[in-house]
Design an enzyme around this catalytic site. Structure first.
Site, PDB file in Angstrom:
ATOM      1  N   ASP A 114      -3.366  -1.844 -13.007  1.00 14.17           N
ATOM      2  CA  ASP A 114      -1.919  -2.639 -12.319  1.00 14.17           C
ATOM      3  C   ASP A 114      -2.538  -4.176 -11.836  1.00 14.17           C
ATOM      4  OD1 ASP A 114      -0.151  -3.329  -9.858  1.00 14.17           O
ATOM      5  OD2 ASP A 114      -0.137  -1.226  -9.153  1.00 14.17           O
ATOM      6  N   ASP A 216       2.523  -6.306 -11.124  1.00 16.38           N
ATOM      7  CA  ASP A 216       2.748  -6.379  -9.666  1.00 16.38           C
ATOM      8  C   ASP A 216       4.060  -7.590  -9.672  1.00 16.38           C
ATOM      9  OD1 ASP A 216       2.692  -4.888  -6.426  1.00 16.38           O
ATOM     10  OD2 ASP A 216       2.231  -6.801  -5.998  1.00 16.38           O
ATOM     11  N   GLU A 266       7.058  -5.038 -12.399  1.00 21.70           N
ATOM     12  CA  GLU A 266       7.502  -4.395 -10.856  1.00 21.70           C
ATOM     13  C   GLU A 266       8.632  -5.733 -10.709  1.00 21.70           C
ATOM     14  OE1 GLU A 266       7.371  -2.959  -6.551  1.00 21.70           O
ATOM     15  OE2 GLU A 266       5.840  -5.020  -7.675  1.00 21.70           O
ATOM     16  N   HIS A 339       3.958   4.406  -4.793  1.00 18.26           N
ATOM     17  CA  HIS A 339       3.176   4.473  -3.512  1.00 18.26           C
ATOM     18  C   HIS A 339       4.289   3.428  -2.328  1.00 18.26           C
ATOM     19  CE1 HIS A 339       3.255   0.806  -6.120  1.00 18.26           C
ATOM     20  NE2 HIS A 339       2.623   0.434  -4.164  1.00 18.26           N
ATOM     21  N   ASP A 340       5.794   2.843  -2.866  1.00 20.12           N
ATOM     22  CA  ASP A 340       6.483   2.185  -1.958  1.00 20.12           C
ATOM     23  C   ASP A 340       7.589   2.359  -1.317  1.00 20.12           C
ATOM     24  OD1 ASP A 340       4.606  -0.209  -2.361  1.00 20.12           O
ATOM     25  OD2 ASP A 340       5.581  -0.951  -3.512  1.00 20.12           O
TER      26      ASP A 340
HETATM   27  O1  TEU Z   1       5.787  -4.099  -4.166  1.00 17.12           O
HETATM   28  C1  TEU Z   1       6.670  -5.548  -4.193  1.00 17.12           C
HETATM   29  C2  TEU Z   1       7.795  -4.904  -2.929  1.00 17.12           C
HETATM   30  O2  TEU Z   1       8.812  -5.346  -3.374  1.00 17.12           O
HETATM   31  C3  TEU Z   1       7.963  -4.181  -2.337  1.00 17.12           C
HETATM   32  O3  TEU Z   1       8.038  -2.538  -3.251  1.00 17.12           O
HETATM   33  C4  TEU Z   1       7.134  -3.667  -0.859  1.00 17.12           C
HETATM   34  O4  TEU Z   1       5.572  -3.960  -1.195  1.00 17.12           O
HETATM   35  C5  TEU Z   1       8.236  -2.878  -0.003  1.00 17.12           C
HETATM   36  O5  TEU Z   1       9.028  -1.781  -0.472  1.00 17.12           O
HETATM   37  C6  TEU Z   1       8.683  -3.526   0.588  1.00 17.12           C
HETATM   38  O6  TEU Z   1       9.593  -2.349   1.122  1.00 17.12           O
HETATM   39  C7  TEU Z   1       4.968  -4.192  -4.719  1.00 17.12           C
HETATM   40  C8  TEU Z   1       3.421  -3.487  -4.341  1.00 17.12           C
HETATM   41  O7  TEU Z   1       3.400  -2.253  -5.066  1.00 17.12           O
HETATM   42  C9  TEU Z   1       3.877  -3.205  -3.158  1.00 17.12           C
HETATM   43  O8  TEU Z   1       2.523  -2.231  -2.716  1.00 17.12           O
HETATM   44  C10 TEU Z   1       3.218  -4.270  -2.374  1.00 17.12           C
HETATM   45  O9  TEU Z   1       2.345  -4.732  -1.067  1.00 17.12           O
HETATM   46  C11 TEU Z   1       3.656  -5.426  -3.409  1.00 17.12           C
HETATM   47  O10 TEU Z   1       4.166  -5.510  -3.989  1.00 17.12           O
HETATM   48  C12 TEU Z   1       2.603  -6.655  -2.736  1.00 17.12           C
HETATM   49  O11 TEU Z   1       1.259  -6.986  -3.417  1.00 17.12           O
END
Ligand code: TEU
Length: 575
Positions: A114, A216, A266, A339-340
């Site tokens: 990542d 990310d 992402e 994970h989100d």
């Molecule tokens: O996530 C980015 C993002 O915009 C979303 O997935 C967000 O975390 C969440 O859905 C808001 O509701 C990435 C990572 O995957 C996430 O785990 C991190 O928290 C975020 O970036 C910041 O690095």
């Protein structure tokens, strides 16, 4: 990275140039805190991962995407990095990492890191230096704006984790930008020194042998200067994003063309049109992107926490558009969970009575789209949402901030807990349930987040012992199918019955080979119309016209073949 273009789906297989390796691949995401704990401290680690590689090679996945294991204050579970060059002692050592990487490679898999470089931790030496003074040589590595006479913030941008995206640094009297938590200051990608530093750290990991990066929020790195200066209400992606990614490709990847690497960006909010640009091999930016359209369809007007019911027709329209949009140029990544996100079987399926059927239906529908599928840890055994009922069970900064903000705005405790129950990221972050027992086989200690009640029955051990009703086995077969089947890899996608609220049906076509997927996305029986598709007509008629009856490639209801799909039944037919 693509050394050869992705052939258009309609190309005759015999004439097609060899497609990139990742058209045949499936990626598995490890979120390390909750995968497996090797040292009994209740937090997953590299030793735990090493002890479970057999699980992943049995599943047959090609690539592991490892969520962050770098040193971090863990404000955002590792997405706040304070040192890009080593491993957090929480997870292990660099030596252990090298051993893990060698073991992954020996099993014929790849490992993708990542890369979190939109922001760092506020504890990263770069930021510590930058905030020390307005004259610091690193000041411009981050995004600062001066105080205004009226005291207003530089823009109205909101942090993804509630509250404003700007924090005032009292000592130097300027605001710094953070699209996420205040402890995650955004890097200033307009500064060439920042870009060079990121390229250099990527180089060091690739030299170590890793096989690429999941990047990310990479579409956030270029902030539109115009919207920044105008104090705009909403964040806008800057046009320089393509320059930055092309430069990264030139500097980091171009000279490594002999290696099969993977880059996936992402990109919350990315449009299909932009995704084509990001993933067109000829432009040399990224191999694929994670888009968000299908995972925000059940967001309400305010945020994801005001969730609304999902209509299947909306989901089909969205995923269908992405299939169409990236059919000729570019490539899709395919995911329902990570994970989100909440657990996919709880969000899209029925995690009670029809858990096996709906988990396998979701897997078949997703994996048979055109693109590279991603499996989130635990989805391969149909793990469900956490069903937490108290605030003290939650750990995620987003959930905790949301609770605070919503309570301050007048919501009751029950109302907030209900929204967290449905949408908290902690739903997908509970320990992988390996076996029955106190720590669910995840840890011998006390897990850092509770094992939900489902830990007593939904386990890897139980699933793998359940024969015909093993979710794991169904995933294994889908992953193997993609390895060998050019229609699955490259076939053109056509959505059928787009207006049907219960049937998810599509075909994949390559030359004169066809696959048909029919999925009953509901808890009631569904009567198939033989006129839906000639392949279905042939499968349902007693005497198929013109030769052999279509073959059932995979299905989740043994022995089923007639015109009625049982609840959550999926059937994949081939002609
Ligand atoms: O996530 C980015 C993002 O915009 C979303 O997935 C967000 O975390 C969440 O859905 C808001 O509701 C990435 C990572 O995957 C996430 O785990 C991190 O928290 C975020 O970036 C910041 O690095």
């Amino acid at each position: 990275m693509p050394s050869t273009p992705v052939p258009a789906a309609v190309v005759d297989p015999a004439a097609a140039t060899p497609a990139p390796w990742w058209t045949r691949a499936t990626v598995y995401q490890i979120w390390p805190r909750s995968f497996a704990d090797g040292d009994g401290d209740g937090i997953g680690d590299l030793a735990g991962i090493r002890s479970k590689l057999g699980h992943l090679s049995d599943l047959g996945v090609d690539v592991i995407w490892l969520s962050p294991v770098y040193p971090s204050p863990q404000v955002d579970a590792g997405y706040d990095i304070s040192d890009y060059d080593t491993i957090d002692p929480l997870f292990g050592t660099l030596e252990e990492f090298d051993e893990l990487l060698a073991e992954v490679h020996a099993l014929g898999m790849k490992l993708v890191m990542d890369l979190v470089v939109n922001h760092t931790s506020d504890q990263h030496p770069w930021f510590v230096e930058a905030r020390s003074s307005v004259d610091s040589p690193k000041r411009d590595w981050y995004v600062w704006r001066p105080q205004r006479p009226d005291g207003a913030r530089p823009t109205e941008w909101r942090s993804a984790f509630s509250g404003p995206a700007w924090t005032l640094d009292e000592a130097t009297g300027e605001w710094y930008l953070h699209m996420f938590a205040a402890a995650q200051p955004d890097l200033n990608w307009a500064n060439p020194e920042v870009r060079a530093a990121v390229h250099a750290l990527m180089d060091r990991w690739l030299d170590r042998g890793v096989d690429g990066f999941r990047m990310d929020v990479i579409n956030h790195i270029a902030k539109s200067p115009a919207s920044l200066e105008a104090g705009a209400a909403g964040f806008e992606m800057g046009a320089q994003i393509h320059d930055h990614l092309q430069e990264m490709h030139r500097e980091v990847f171009a000279h490594r063309g002999d290696r099969e690497l993977l880059t996936v960006g992402e990109m919350p909010g990315v449009s299909v049109e932009d995704a084509v640009l990001f993933t067109d091999p000829a432009r040399r930016e990224l191999d694929m992107v994670f888009q968000f359209e299908h995972v925000v369809l059940d967001n309400g007007p305010g945020s994801k926490f005001d969730h609304v019911p999902l209509r299947l027709t909306d989901l089909k329209r969205s995923l269908g558009r992405w299939q169409e949009g990236l059919a000729e140029r570019g490539w899709n990544s395919l995911y329902l969970g990570n994970h989100d996100q909440p657990r996919s079987v709880s969000r899209y399926g029925d995690d009670g009575r029809w858990r096996y059927e709906s988990a396998t239906l979701l897997a078949a529908v997703l994996h048979l789209h055109r693109g590279t599928p991603y499996v989130y840890q635990g989805d391969e055994i149909g793990m469900t949402n956490a069903r937490f009922t108290r605030l003290d069970q939650y750990r995620d900064v987003e959930s905790l901030n949301r609770h605070q903000e919503a309570r301050a705005a007048g919501a009751t405790e029950e109302e907030v807990l209900e929204t967290l129950r449905v949408r908290s990221r902690d739903n997908g972050r509970t320990p992988v349930q390996w076996a029955d027992g106190p720590g669910a086989g995840f840890t011998t200690g006390t897990p850092w987040i509770e094992v939900p009640a489902s830990g007593a029955e939904i386990t890897v051990a139980a699933d793998r012992a359940s024969g015909e009703r093993s979710v794991f086995d169904f995933y294994r077969r889908l992953i193997a199918l993609r390895h060998d089947d050019r229609v699955v890899q490259l076939g053109a996608f056509t959505m059928l019955a787009p207006d049907d609220e219960r049937l998810y049906a599509f075909t994949r076509t390559l030359g004169d080979e066809r696959l048909l997927v029919v999925a009953n996305w509901s808890g009631e029986p569904y009567e198939l119309d033989p006129a839906l598709d000639p392949l279905l007509g042939a499968a349902l008629s007693a005497v198929p016209a013109g030769g052999a009856a279509p073959e059932l490639v995979i299905g989740n209801v043994p022995g089923s073949s007639g015109p009625t799909l049982s609840p959550w039944e999926v059937r994949v037919l081939r002609a």
